[in-house]
Write a protein that holds these residues in place. Structure first.
Motif, PDB file in Angstrom:
ATOM      1  N   THR A  73     -12.825  20.527  14.056  1.00 15.50           N
ATOM      2  CA  THR A  73     -12.869  20.798  12.621  1.00 15.50           C
ATOM      3  C   THR A  73     -13.452  19.609  11.883  1.00 15.50           C
ATOM      4  OG1 THR A  73     -11.596  21.446  10.652  1.00 15.50           O
ATOM      5  CG2 THR A  73     -10.514  19.947  12.194  1.00 15.50           C
ATOM      6  N   SER A  74     -14.197  19.907  10.830  1.00 11.85           N
ATOM      7  CA  SER A  74     -14.663  18.879   9.911  1.00 11.85           C
ATOM      8  C   SER A  74     -14.152  19.171   8.502  1.00 11.85           C
ATOM      9  CB  SER A  74     -16.199  18.822   9.901  1.00 11.85           C
ATOM     10  OG  SER A  74     -16.740  20.081   9.537  1.00 11.85           O
ATOM     11  N   ASP A  75     -13.188  20.104   8.397  1.00  9.62           N
ATOM     12  CA  ASP A  75     -12.669  20.505   7.079  1.00  9.62           C
ATOM     13  C   ASP A  75     -11.185  20.866   7.210  1.00  9.62           C
ATOM     14  OD1 ASP A  75     -12.772  21.016   4.365  1.00  9.62           O
ATOM     15  OD2 ASP A  75     -13.504  23.071   4.592  1.00  9.62           O
ATOM     16  N   THR A 112      -4.435  23.349   8.024  1.00 11.39           N
ATOM     17  CA  THR A 112      -5.389  24.444   8.223  1.00 11.39           C
ATOM     18  C   THR A 112      -6.779  23.907   8.518  1.00 11.39           C
ATOM     19  OG1 THR A 112      -4.138  25.821   6.659  1.00 11.39           O
ATOM     20  CG2 THR A 112      -6.400  26.491   7.150  1.00 11.39           C
ATOM     21  N   ARG A 113      -7.366  24.372   9.622  1.00  9.73           N
ATOM     22  CA  ARG A 113      -8.770  24.070   9.895  1.00  9.73           C
ATOM     23  C   ARG A 113      -9.595  25.077   9.091  1.00  9.73           C
ATOM     24  NH1 ARG A 113      -8.418  22.626  16.407  1.00  9.73           N
ATOM     25  NH2 ARG A 113      -7.546  24.709  16.603  1.00  9.73           N
ATOM     26  N   ARG A 114      -9.928  24.690   7.843  1.00 11.11           N
ATOM     27  CA  ARG A 114     -10.510  25.639   6.886  1.00 11.11           C
ATOM     28  C   ARG A 114     -11.867  26.157   7.344  1.00 11.11           C
ATOM     29  NH1 ARG A 114      -7.060  27.615   3.849  1.00 11.11           N
ATOM     30  NH2 ARG A 114      -6.573  25.778   2.600  1.00 11.11           N
ATOM     31  N   ASP A 115     -12.645  25.329   8.014  1.00  7.82           N
ATOM     32  CA  ASP A 115     -13.949  25.795   8.481  1.00  7.82           C
ATOM     33  C   ASP A 115     -13.786  26.885   9.533  1.00  7.82           C
ATOM     34  OD1 ASP A 115     -12.831  23.832  10.092  1.00  7.82           O
ATOM     35  OD2 ASP A 115     -14.679  22.671  10.317  1.00  7.82           O
ATOM     36  N   LEU A 116     -12.812  26.736  10.415  1.00  5.90           N
ATOM     37  CA  LEU A 116     -12.577  27.777  11.422  1.00  5.90           C
ATOM     38  C   LEU A 116     -11.991  29.030  10.780  1.00  5.90           C
ATOM     39  CD1 LEU A 116     -11.244  25.801  14.518  1.00  5.90           C
ATOM     40  CD2 LEU A 116     -13.596  26.269  13.793  1.00  5.90           C
ATOM     41  N   GLN A 117     -11.173  28.841   9.747  1.00  7.28           N
ATOM     42  CA  GLN A 117     -10.633  30.003   9.040  1.00  7.28           C
ATOM     43  C   GLN A 117     -11.746  30.780   8.340  1.00  7.28           C
ATOM     44  OE1 GLN A 117      -8.265  29.353   5.493  1.00  7.28           O
ATOM     45  NE2 GLN A 117      -6.853  30.993   6.064  1.00  7.28           N
ATOM     46  N   ALA A 118     -12.658  30.057   7.687  1.00  2.49           N
ATOM     47  CA  ALA A 118     -13.764  30.718   6.989  1.00  2.49           C
ATOM     48  C   ALA A 118     -14.638  31.493   7.973  1.00  2.49           C
ATOM     49  CB  ALA A 118     -14.598  29.684   6.237  1.00  2.49           C
ATOM     50  N   GLU A 119     -14.881  30.911   9.141  1.00  5.47           N
ATOM     51  CA  GLU A 119     -15.673  31.602  10.155  1.00  5.47           C
ATOM     52  C   GLU A 119     -14.953  32.852  10.657  1.00  5.47           C
ATOM     53  OE1 GLU A 119     -17.702  30.730  14.544  1.00  5.47           O
ATOM     54  OE2 GLU A 119     -16.451  29.219  13.571  1.00  5.47           O
ATOM     55  N   ALA A 120     -13.636  32.742  10.863  1.00  2.00           N
ATOM     56  CA  ALA A 120     -12.862  33.899  11.320  1.00  2.00           C
ATOM     57  C   ALA A 120     -12.871  35.009  10.274  1.00  2.00           C
ATOM     58  CB  ALA A 120     -11.427  33.472  11.627  1.00  2.00           C
ATOM     59  N   LYS A 121     -12.706  34.637   9.002  1.00  2.00           N
ATOM     60  CA  LYS A 121     -12.746  35.642   7.933  1.00  2.00           C
ATOM     61  C   LYS A 121     -14.104  36.339   7.903  1.00  2.00           C
ATOM     62  CE  LYS A 121      -9.514  33.488   4.650  1.00  2.00           C
ATOM     63  NZ  LYS A 121      -9.401  32.841   3.323  1.00  2.00           N
ATOM     64  N   ASP A 128      -5.888  32.489  14.442  1.00  2.00           N
ATOM     65  CA  ASP A 128      -5.069  31.642  15.317  1.00  2.00           C
ATOM     66  C   ASP A 128      -5.604  30.220  15.449  1.00  2.00           C
ATOM     67  OD1 ASP A 128      -4.856  34.562  16.055  1.00  2.00           O
ATOM     68  OD2 ASP A 128      -3.189  33.778  17.250  1.00  2.00           O
ATOM     69  N   THR A 129      -6.900  30.073  15.687  1.00  2.00           N
ATOM     70  CA  THR A 129      -7.440  28.728  15.885  1.00  2.00           C
ATOM     71  C   THR A 129      -7.429  27.913  14.592  1.00  2.00           C
ATOM     72  OG1 THR A 129      -9.709  29.521  15.527  1.00  2.00           O
ATOM     73  CG2 THR A 129      -8.911  29.435  17.805  1.00  2.00           C
ATOM     74  N   ALA A 130      -7.411  28.584  13.455  1.00  2.00           N
ATOM     75  CA  ALA A 130      -7.406  27.897  12.163  1.00  2.00           C
ATOM     76  C   ALA A 130      -6.013  27.477  11.731  1.00  2.00           C
ATOM     77  CB  ALA A 130      -8.014  28.801  11.088  1.00  2.00           C
ATOM     78  N   LYS A 131      -4.993  28.229  12.142  1.00  2.00           N
ATOM     79  CA  LYS A 131      -3.633  28.012  11.646  1.00  2.00           C
ATOM     80  C   LYS A 131      -2.642  27.606  12.728  1.00  2.00           C
ATOM     81  CE  LYS A 131      -3.817  29.285   7.184  1.00  2.00           C
ATOM     82  NZ  LYS A 131      -3.317  28.429   6.072  1.00  2.00           N
ATOM     83  N   GLY A 202      -4.462  23.566  -5.400  1.00  2.00           N
ATOM     84  CA  GLY A 202      -4.833  22.177  -5.185  1.00  2.00           C
ATOM     85  C   GLY A 202      -5.116  21.819  -3.747  1.00  2.00           C
ATOM     86  N   VAL A 203      -5.180  22.818  -2.850  1.00  2.00           N
ATOM     87  CA  VAL A 203      -5.478  22.513  -1.446  1.00  2.00           C
ATOM     88  C   VAL A 203      -6.860  21.875  -1.351  1.00  2.00           C
ATOM     89  CG1 VAL A 203      -3.993  24.374  -0.631  1.00  2.00           C
ATOM     90  CG2 VAL A 203      -6.416  24.827  -0.982  1.00  2.00           C
TER      91      VAL A 203
END
Length: 227
Positions: A73-75, A112-121, A128-131, A202-203
């Motif tokens: 992750t970078s985010d 939260t790995r937000r970049d992985l979450q955005a990709e999953a969405k 799972d990998t984001a959270k 504020g995240v």
């Protein structure tokens, strides 16, 4: 009973004022449970019922820990949350009975790995990998429910001393009783369950060597550092 290898010690959380620890069964998390946070994530809080995701029980991290920066992750984002500890299990629990199932409360971080979450969405995939990655659920000791009142409590988070998140427990779209009741219609709750109840607005991203400090009035203050 014998095993092919020695099983690890069960995940457990300290309890304020007690030597006994709280054994963790499952970790449930509520998504977008503060209106301002839902809006900053581009959603309409007036039309969405609560939804849930999970983390593995061994994702918990003791208060005061130094956490390795997660891989891939970078985010990485912080999300400060009130955590509800379930002491009595049940299914299809009514709202009027829900609070009797609560053992206590703690302060937690839903990292939260937000970049992985955005990709999953974007691809319609699970989170799972984001959270649910290693050490993604720092938590304070649990304060027994009878020792604290949280109705007017403030929830907040600082990063390197600068205030990032601030809100009130009363701002939650779904309160604790409603969350417990709703979740119990989807899963049979058990003693040892933890429920991370959502985060205020504020995240934002955090980086290596950042020091995080957050709390809910009346509970222990959570302090962790990224290695």
């Amino acid at each position: 009973m014998s095993f092919v290898f020695q099983p690890p010690a069960p995940p457990a959380v300290a309890v304020v004022g007690r030597t006994e620890r709280f054994p963790v069964h499952r970790i449930y998390c509520v998504g977008r449970n503060y209106a301002a946070h839902a809006r900053e994530m581009g959603k309409d809080p007036e039309r969405e019922a609560p939804f849930f995701f999970t983390k593995p029980a061994d994702a918990i991290v003791e208060n005061g820990a130094r956490i390795p920066f997660p891989s891939r992750t970078s985010d990485l984002h912080h999300e400060i949350e009130l955590v509800v500890a379930i002491g009595t299990g049940g299914a299809n629990i009514g709202i009027s009975q829900a609070m009797s199932h609560v053992f206590g409360y703690a302060v937690g971080l839903d990292l939260t790995r937000r970049d992985l979450q955005a990709e999953a969405k974007d691809k319609g995939r699970p989170w799972d990998t984001a959270k649910g990655f290693d050490r993604s659920a720092p938590i304070t000791a649990i304060t027994p429910a009878g020792d604290v009142k949280l109705d007017d409590s403030r929830i907040w988070l600082k990063v390197n001393g600068a205030l990032r998140q601030q809100g009130a427990i009363a701002d939650m779209i779904w309160n604790v009783a409603e969350i417990v009741a709703e979740l119990s219609t989807l899963f049979e709750l058990a003693p040892g369950d933890l429920i991370y109840t959502g985060t205020p607005a504020g995240v934002a991203a955090i980086k290596s060597n950042d020091a995080l400090e957050g709390g809910v009035d009346g509970l222990e203050t959570l302090k962790v550092t990224l290695a």
